[in-house]
Design a protein around this motif. Sequence first.
Motif, PDB file in Angstrom:
ATOM      1  N   ASP A 137     -10.382   3.554   2.376  1.00  0.00           N
ATOM      2  CA  ASP A 137     -10.358   2.665   1.377  1.00  0.00           C
ATOM      3  C   ASP A 137      -8.991   2.087   0.509  1.00  0.00           C
ATOM      4  OD1 ASP A 137     -13.062   1.400   0.242  1.00  0.00           O
ATOM      5  OD2 ASP A 137     -12.173   1.862  -1.636  1.00  0.00           O
TER       6      ASP A 137
ATOM      7  N   TRP B 283      -8.731   1.560  -2.553  1.00  0.00           N
ATOM      8  CA  TRP B 283      -8.985   1.763  -3.806  1.00  0.00           C
ATOM      9  C   TRP B 283      -9.273   3.121  -4.105  1.00  0.00           C
ATOM     10  CZ3 TRP B 283      -6.866  -2.463  -5.541  1.00  0.00           C
ATOM     11  CH2 TRP B 283      -7.242  -3.987  -5.037  1.00  0.00           C
TER      12      TRP B 283
ATOM     13  N   GLY C 257     -13.231   1.345  -7.439  1.00  0.00           N
ATOM     14  CA  GLY C 257     -13.013  -0.034  -7.046  1.00  0.00           C
ATOM     15  C   GLY C 257     -11.468  -0.438  -7.697  1.00  0.00           C
ATOM     16  N   THR C 258     -10.856   0.104  -8.371  1.00  0.00           N
ATOM     17  CA  THR C 258      -9.294  -0.151  -9.022  1.00  0.00           C
ATOM     18  C   THR C 258      -8.083   0.528  -8.496  1.00  0.00           C
ATOM     19  OG1 THR C 258      -9.497   1.142 -11.080  1.00  0.00           O
ATOM     20  CG2 THR C 258     -10.734  -0.822 -11.152  1.00  0.00           C
ATOM     21  N   SER C 259      -7.212   0.042  -8.907  1.00  0.00           N
ATOM     22  CA  SER C 259      -5.785   0.963  -8.357  1.00  0.00           C
ATOM     23  C   SER C 259      -5.233   1.492  -9.580  1.00  0.00           C
ATOM     24  CB  SER C 259      -4.868  -0.094  -7.693  1.00  0.00           C
ATOM     25  OG  SER C 259      -3.589   0.512  -7.437  1.00  0.00           O
TER      26      SER C 259
ATOM     27  N   ARG D  17       0.692  -1.394   0.074  1.00  0.00           N
ATOM     28  CA  ARG D  17      -0.183   0.088  -0.146  1.00  0.00           C
ATOM     29  C   ARG D  17       0.907   1.312   0.046  1.00  0.00           C
ATOM     30  NH1 ARG D  17      -5.038   0.114   4.349  1.00  0.00           N
ATOM     31  NH2 ARG D  17      -6.447   1.299   2.914  1.00  0.00           N
TER      32      ARG D  17
ATOM     33  N   THR E 211      -0.372  -5.453  -8.106  1.00  0.00           N
ATOM     34  CA  THR E 211      -1.194  -4.188  -7.564  1.00  0.00           C
ATOM     35  C   THR E 211      -0.751  -3.623  -6.342  1.00  0.00           C
ATOM     36  OG1 THR E 211      -3.272  -4.982  -8.932  1.00  0.00           O
ATOM     37  CG2 THR E 211      -3.555  -3.431  -7.239  1.00  0.00           C
TER      38      THR E 211
ATOM     39  N   HIS F 196      -1.995  -0.987  -3.307  1.00  0.00           N
ATOM     40  CA  HIS F 196      -3.243  -0.389  -2.829  1.00  0.00           C
ATOM     41  C   HIS F 196      -3.045   1.314  -2.526  1.00  0.00           C
ATOM     42  CE1 HIS F 196      -3.736  -4.781  -1.922  1.00  0.00           C
ATOM     43  NE2 HIS F 196      -5.016  -4.464  -2.465  1.00  0.00           N
ATOM     44  N   HIS F 197      -4.284   1.772  -2.711  1.00  0.00           N
ATOM     45  CA  HIS F 197      -4.284   3.357  -2.216  1.00  0.00           C
ATOM     46  C   HIS F 197      -4.819   3.391  -1.139  1.00  0.00           C
ATOM     47  CE1 HIS F 197      -4.733   5.005  -6.649  1.00  0.00           C
ATOM     48  NE2 HIS F 197      -4.846   3.767  -6.835  1.00  0.00           N
TER      49      HIS F 197
END
Lengths: 391, 383
Positions: free
Chosen positions: A132, A134, A138-140, A76, A149, A151-152
């Motif tokens: 959240d 994302w 709902g995407t990164s 993240r 991936t 995460h945000h």
Amino acid sequence: MNNRKSVEALRLMANNNTSTAGKAITCRAGAPLVIEEVVVDPPKSGELRIKIICTSLCHSDLTFFNLVVPPACFPRILGHEAVGMVESVGDGVIEVVEGDMVIPVFMSDCGECRDCKSKKSNLCTEFPFRVDPWMHDGTSRFRDLNGQTIHHFMFVSSFTEYTVVHRANVIKLNPAIPPSRACLLACGVSTGVGAAWRSASVERGSTVAIFGLGSIGLAVAEGARLCGAARIIGIDVNPNKFALSKKFGVTDFIDSTSCTEKSVSQMVNELTDGGADYCFECVGRASLVEEAYACCRKGWGKTIVVGVDRPGSLLKFASTEVLHSGKIILGSLFGGLKPKLDIPILVNKYMDKELELDKFVTHEVGFEEINKAFDLLHQGKSLRCVIWMDR
Amino acid sequence: MANTTTAGKPIKCRAAVARAAAAPLVIEEIVVDPPKSGELRIKIICTSLCHSDVTFLNLNVPTASFPRIFGHEAVGVVESVGEGVTEVVEGDTVIPIFMSDCAECRDCKSKKSNLCTKYPFKIDPWMHDGSSRFRDLNGETIHHFMFVSSFSEYTVVHLANVIKVDPTIPPNRACLLSCGVSTGVGAAWKSASVEKGSTVAIFGLGSIGLAVAEGARLCGAARIIGVDVNPEKFEPSKKFGVTDFIDSTSCGDKSVSQMINEMTDGGADYCFECVGRSSLVEEAYACCRQGWGKTIMLGVDRPDAMLQFRSVELLVNGKTISGSLFGGLKPKSDIPILVKKYMDKELELDKFVTHEVGFEEINKAFDLLHQGKSLRCVIWMDK
């Protein structure tokens, strides 16, 4: 967290509208913070990509850094207090352009839902507050060089040279404000100042009590000072904070560890002959909220919860007391501020030398030294440590 | 009988005396002493029964104060005044009020508070000076109730507990403003400041809840949702402004708050709890609109009842919680406003009076309330 190693950073490559490779601090489960190269995708429709100028460390980053179980997730990119310049915009974004100076904010302000249109609420329903991992869709936009991936965090993710945020999470700023002051307005200082100014509407000449003199509590004091409070009582377990908090407007101090026979609320009630007009809880502990309520002035007193407690923590009040006391209880998220309306007002107040921000910045480091910022906060030695991306 | 013959002397008159918990009141002759300094003696015209009279009459604990004269919703005429009282004179029409308004303490001087510090709200068995003005014919002290004690042809109250009112308001409307109706109307008008076009939810459709509805109606609420366990209350509550009804016993799978959240697409702007049950306060909180919703509690719960909220939820939802005592009304300034609103035909009081009896039939008023058959039963002293 013992071993802290920086990985040799690779050279930055930037091309408009393409994925950008750049340095980011990626938080991996149980691992030290590392600087590594990541790829940042271009902004989608309604989004923009920002080149971060500087970012400051906030306690919520530390909380999620230390958390190894859900809702923590890895890898993240943390960080949510920052200022930057728009590098490129996605489809449909016209209110900001390349080169604009902006603050990303975790509190969304879509400008269109019922709450955003109301003067009374700052709780956007289109993009509700959540921690959240994302973007809103709902995407990164982040991945590491293996394609994994990343995460945000809180719709912002500022511990990176470039980030992508939604337009609802961006405030355009007067570029004259120094970046190391602007970034503070993305979270902590705004939250505290707002709690006094917007959530409580502190009145001139009133008495305020603040439980917890960390950055948030001191920002509440600054907000109360700006509102003309006559008396600001600061309560903390650490008497070393008292001298410092004077320059934030605190007029009276209670060291809660040395209240042996009396409770803190008894002391505040005596000091104020009946209770403070506004009591702010800035720690995140139910027992302190209840203490704050107990020393809030009957008839009109407001108890405002600003600190974030553990999930599942319960506040308990005696029903008779609530009925008979005339006191009001409320929570304050992001100080009740409506980001797009209120952040520019705070910027002006700083530029007009009303709002004082300099005193919040106790340390400044370069990006490579970001771990030092975490150490300082962890040791209680800093208020805000600003991290400059270009150093 | 000219008042000059009674001023300064004890008066023998009839009172409905409570001699034991839950027992019917006994009409007997008592002696009412003259008012002391700062007090006045009132000849009661009529009085209405409020649930709090019943609660304390029925309280069977060692600390209960018997014999006692209950009653706290009333209207009367000043018979004589004590030393230093100049604001009212003999012959003035007055409403006695359990909420003190000394006009001098910090709270009374503030627009924001109705909680007098000089004479704080208490369910006290005495006058403010700790003594009684009542005794029976054997000389036994009879206790006061809520600084009013209106189930008596004559009573003595402190100046802080008296409001002078326009004498043209019918007495059987004026007495309602001493407690229940004012409490409910005030909760909507003052405590909540209900805005025009808003949505209100009311838990409990007794007299208080219906008075909240009336207050919300006056404030221009667009939608007033009434929640009760008794579906028979729904039809009559329409004339108090209730627009939607929820029978809380037949919600099935959903909670009441879920139903309200659905009906209102996110919650009511104001939720009032008018029963006195912590679970209902929490239910009210749950269906209050995020961002600006206010939850106001009016109902009187058991002394040890606790309200519980999840801290993080409270932090992020932007709702406020507060209690409302006497509807947040400042008696001396606000009761005359309500009197005027009634005289101007804005505030409707007639619909609250469902029964009227003479003083000798006072126990019938208790029966009717106990059986849930009445809202307000007015007791006329002279009938």
